[in-house]
Design a protein around this motif. Structure first.
Motif, PDB file in Angstrom:
ATOM      1  N   GLU A  34      -1.013  -9.469   7.444  1.00 14.51           N
ATOM      2  CA  GLU A  34      -0.424 -10.105   6.261  1.00 14.51           C
ATOM      3  C   GLU A  34      -1.153  -9.677   4.991  1.00 14.51           C
ATOM      4  O   GLU A  34      -0.527  -9.420   3.962  1.00 14.51           O
ATOM      5  CB  GLU A  34      -0.472 -11.633   6.416  1.00 14.51           C
ATOM      6  CG  GLU A  34       0.541 -12.192   7.387  1.00 14.51           C
ATOM      7  CD  GLU A  34       1.959 -11.956   6.928  1.00 14.51           C
ATOM      8  OE1 GLU A  34       2.323 -12.453   5.837  1.00 14.51           O
ATOM      9  OE2 GLU A  34       2.716 -11.251   7.639  1.00 14.51           O
ATOM     10  N   ILE A  35      -2.469  -9.603   5.056  1.00 13.42           N
ATOM     11  CA  ILE A  35      -3.243  -9.154   3.894  1.00 13.42           C
ATOM     12  C   ILE A  35      -2.885  -7.718   3.547  1.00 13.42           C
ATOM     13  O   ILE A  35      -2.701  -7.363   2.362  1.00 13.42           O
ATOM     14  CB  ILE A  35      -4.747  -9.285   4.158  1.00 13.42           C
ATOM     15  CG1 ILE A  35      -5.136 -10.755   4.318  1.00 13.42           C
ATOM     16  CG2 ILE A  35      -5.550  -8.639   3.027  1.00 13.42           C
ATOM     17  CD1 ILE A  35      -4.862 -11.622   3.114  1.00 13.42           C
ATOM     18  N   ALA A  36      -2.752  -6.877   4.567  1.00 13.77           N
ATOM     19  CA  ALA A  36      -2.375  -5.475   4.330  1.00 13.77           C
ATOM     20  C   ALA A  36      -0.988  -5.386   3.707  1.00 13.77           C
ATOM     21  O   ALA A  36      -0.734  -4.541   2.834  1.00 13.77           O
ATOM     22  CB  ALA A  36      -2.416  -4.699   5.641  1.00 13.77           C
ATOM     23  N   ARG A  37      -0.097  -6.265   4.131  1.00 12.33           N
ATOM     24  CA  ARG A  37       1.270  -6.280   3.576  1.00 12.33           C
ATOM     25  C   ARG A  37       1.242  -6.642   2.092  1.00 12.33           C
ATOM     26  O   ARG A  37       1.951  -6.020   1.275  1.00 12.33           O
ATOM     27  CB  ARG A  37       2.132  -7.282   4.355  1.00 12.33           C
ATOM     28  CG  ARG A  37       3.583  -7.363   3.888  1.00 12.33           C
ATOM     29  CD  ARG A  37       4.374  -8.357   4.725  1.00 12.33           C
ATOM     30  NE  ARG A  37       3.851  -9.704   4.601  1.00 12.33           N
ATOM     31  CZ  ARG A  37       4.111 -10.530   3.589  1.00 12.33           C
ATOM     32  NH1 ARG A  37       4.887 -10.121   2.576  1.00 12.33           N
ATOM     33  NH2 ARG A  37       3.626 -11.755   3.567  1.00 12.33           N
ATOM     34  N   ILE A  38       0.430  -7.615   1.721  1.00  8.60           N
ATOM     35  CA  ILE A  38       0.335  -8.025   0.314  1.00  8.60           C
ATOM     36  C   ILE A  38      -0.273  -6.906  -0.522  1.00  8.60           C
ATOM     37  O   ILE A  38       0.179  -6.634  -1.645  1.00  8.60           O
ATOM     38  CB  ILE A  38      -0.486  -9.317   0.186  1.00  8.60           C
ATOM     39  CG1 ILE A  38       0.236 -10.463   0.896  1.00  8.60           C
ATOM     40  CG2 ILE A  38      -0.711  -9.674  -1.283  1.00  8.60           C
ATOM     41  CD1 ILE A  38      -0.584 -11.735   0.996  1.00  8.60           C
ATOM     42  N   LYS A  39      -1.296  -6.251   0.001  1.00  6.34           N
ATOM     43  CA  LYS A  39      -1.891  -5.123  -0.719  1.00  6.34           C
ATOM     44  C   LYS A  39      -0.865  -4.027  -0.969  1.00  6.34           C
ATOM     45  O   LYS A  39      -0.845  -3.405  -2.046  1.00  6.34           O
ATOM     46  CB  LYS A  39      -3.078  -4.566   0.068  1.00  6.34           C
ATOM     47  CG  LYS A  39      -4.302  -5.459   0.061  1.00  6.34           C
ATOM     48  CD  LYS A  39      -5.445  -4.833   0.855  1.00  6.34           C
ATOM     49  CE  LYS A  39      -6.692  -5.703   0.801  1.00  6.34           C
ATOM     50  NZ  LYS A  39      -7.807  -5.140   1.607  1.00  6.34           N
ATOM     51  N   GLN A  40      -0.003  -3.809   0.012  1.00 10.07           N
ATOM     52  CA  GLN A  40       1.039  -2.796  -0.158  1.00 10.07           C
ATOM     53  C   GLN A  40       2.054  -3.217  -1.212  1.00 10.07           C
ATOM     54  O   GLN A  40       2.522  -2.391  -2.000  1.00 10.07           O
ATOM     55  CB  GLN A  40       1.748  -2.538   1.173  1.00 10.07           C
ATOM     56  CG  GLN A  40       2.718  -1.367   1.143  1.00 10.07           C
ATOM     57  CD  GLN A  40       2.032  -0.066   0.783  1.00 10.07           C
ATOM     58  OE1 GLN A  40       1.043   0.313   1.423  1.00 10.07           O
ATOM     59  NE2 GLN A  40       2.519   0.629  -0.241  1.00 10.07           N
ATOM     60  N   LEU A  41       2.390  -4.505  -1.245  1.00 15.35           N
ATOM     61  CA  LEU A  41       3.290  -5.008  -2.287  1.00 15.35           C
ATOM     62  C   LEU A  41       2.692  -4.784  -3.671  1.00 15.35           C
ATOM     63  O   LEU A  41       3.398  -4.402  -4.619  1.00 15.35           O
ATOM     64  CB  LEU A  41       3.563  -6.500  -2.074  1.00 15.35           C
ATOM     65  CG  LEU A  41       4.434  -6.897  -0.883  1.00 15.35           C
ATOM     66  CD1 LEU A  41       4.465  -8.413  -0.722  1.00 15.35           C
ATOM     67  CD2 LEU A  41       5.859  -6.361  -1.044  1.00 15.35           C
ATOM     68  N   GLN A  42       1.398  -5.017  -3.803  1.00 14.90           N
ATOM     69  CA  GLN A  42       0.718  -4.808  -5.084  1.00 14.90           C
ATOM     70  C   GLN A  42       0.764  -3.334  -5.479  1.00 14.90           C
ATOM     71  O   GLN A  42       1.047  -2.989  -6.638  1.00 14.90           O
ATOM     72  CB  GLN A  42      -0.742  -5.276  -4.992  1.00 14.90           C
ATOM     73  CG  GLN A  42      -0.939  -6.739  -4.600  1.00 14.90           C
ATOM     74  CD  GLN A  42      -0.692  -7.711  -5.744  1.00 14.90           C
ATOM     75  OE1 GLN A  42       0.013  -7.401  -6.703  1.00 14.90           O
ATOM     76  NE2 GLN A  42      -1.242  -8.900  -5.644  1.00 14.90           N
ATOM     77  N   ALA A  43       0.488  -2.462  -4.515  1.00  9.12           N
ATOM     78  CA  ALA A  43       0.489  -1.020  -4.791  1.00  9.12           C
ATOM     79  C   ALA A  43       1.900  -0.533  -5.136  1.00  9.12           C
ATOM     80  O   ALA A  43       2.079   0.298  -6.037  1.00  9.12           O
ATOM     81  CB  ALA A  43      -0.050  -0.257  -3.591  1.00  9.12           C
TER      82      ALA A  43
END
Length: 204
Positions: A178-187
């Motif tokens: 989930e954290i990786a998914r949010i980081k990808q949304l930010q990027a």
């Protein structure tokens, strides 16, 4: 009658010229030389809903080139004119651990969101036009960072739900995903802004 009309036109022309000159003086002469009040807090004022703290770094100058150069130096550290730092943590308990009936319970999520923005320290050295331009610029930066803030806030409940519905053995892996998914949304948001030339990297 014709003489009066001609005089009227001349007077109007002179008044128009005076107005243009006055506008140029007020717009481009540094405010301190005009003895006009300039409040740095107002010039730099922004609100970012959801941000727990707004951190400022100081930039000095009286014109675009100087201010942009100062911000460029900070970008090497921040990765941009502004920056949103966030952290999400979760806590939970395992009911019947180490058994096939193990279940995740009492899930809580906490987060911190801090936004860093530039602060023009000496707007009195700039013209009123420069003050107006800076205020528009800082608002664009704040709008950009607010979107990063909202990405975090919009995903707090989904993270909690994902952990609540995960197995005991996969709870940590689920959180990490989930954290990786949010980081990808930010990027992805930053990439989209850059591709559309909407990222606030300069004053104009």
């Amino acid at each position: 009658m014709r003489i009066i009309k001609n005089i009227t036109k001349i007077v109007i022309g002179i008044l128009g010229l005076i107005a243009i000159i006055a506008g140029l003086i007020v717009g481009y002469v540094p405010a301190k030389y005009l003895h006009l009040p300039v409040n740095p807090e107002v010039v730099n004022s922004v609100i970012i809903p959801g941000a727990q703290k707004i951190i400022r770094y100081d930039v000095q100058g009286a014109d675009e080139a100087t201010l942009e150069k100062a911000m460029m130096a900070e970008q090497k550290t921040l990765g941009g004119v502004g920056n949103t730092e966030w952290n999400i943590q979760t806590a939970y308990k395992m009911d019947n651990p180490n058994t096939p009936e193990c279940k995740i319970v009492n899930v809580t999520t906490t987060y911190t969101i801090n936004v860093t923005l530039p602060r023009w320290t000496d707007p009195q050295d700039g013209s009123f036009f420069m003050n107006w331009e800076w205020n528009n610029f800082i608002r664009r930066v704040a709008d950009h960072e607010e979107h990063h803030v909202q990405i975090v806030l919009n995903n707090i409940d989904p993270i909690k739900h994902a952990i609540e519905t995960s197995s005991c053995e996969n709870a940590q892996a689920t959180f990490d995903a989930e954290i990786a998914r949010i980081k990808q949304l930010q990027a992805d948001f930053d990439t989209q802004q850059k591709n559309e030339k909407l990222d606030p990297i300069n004053l104009q």
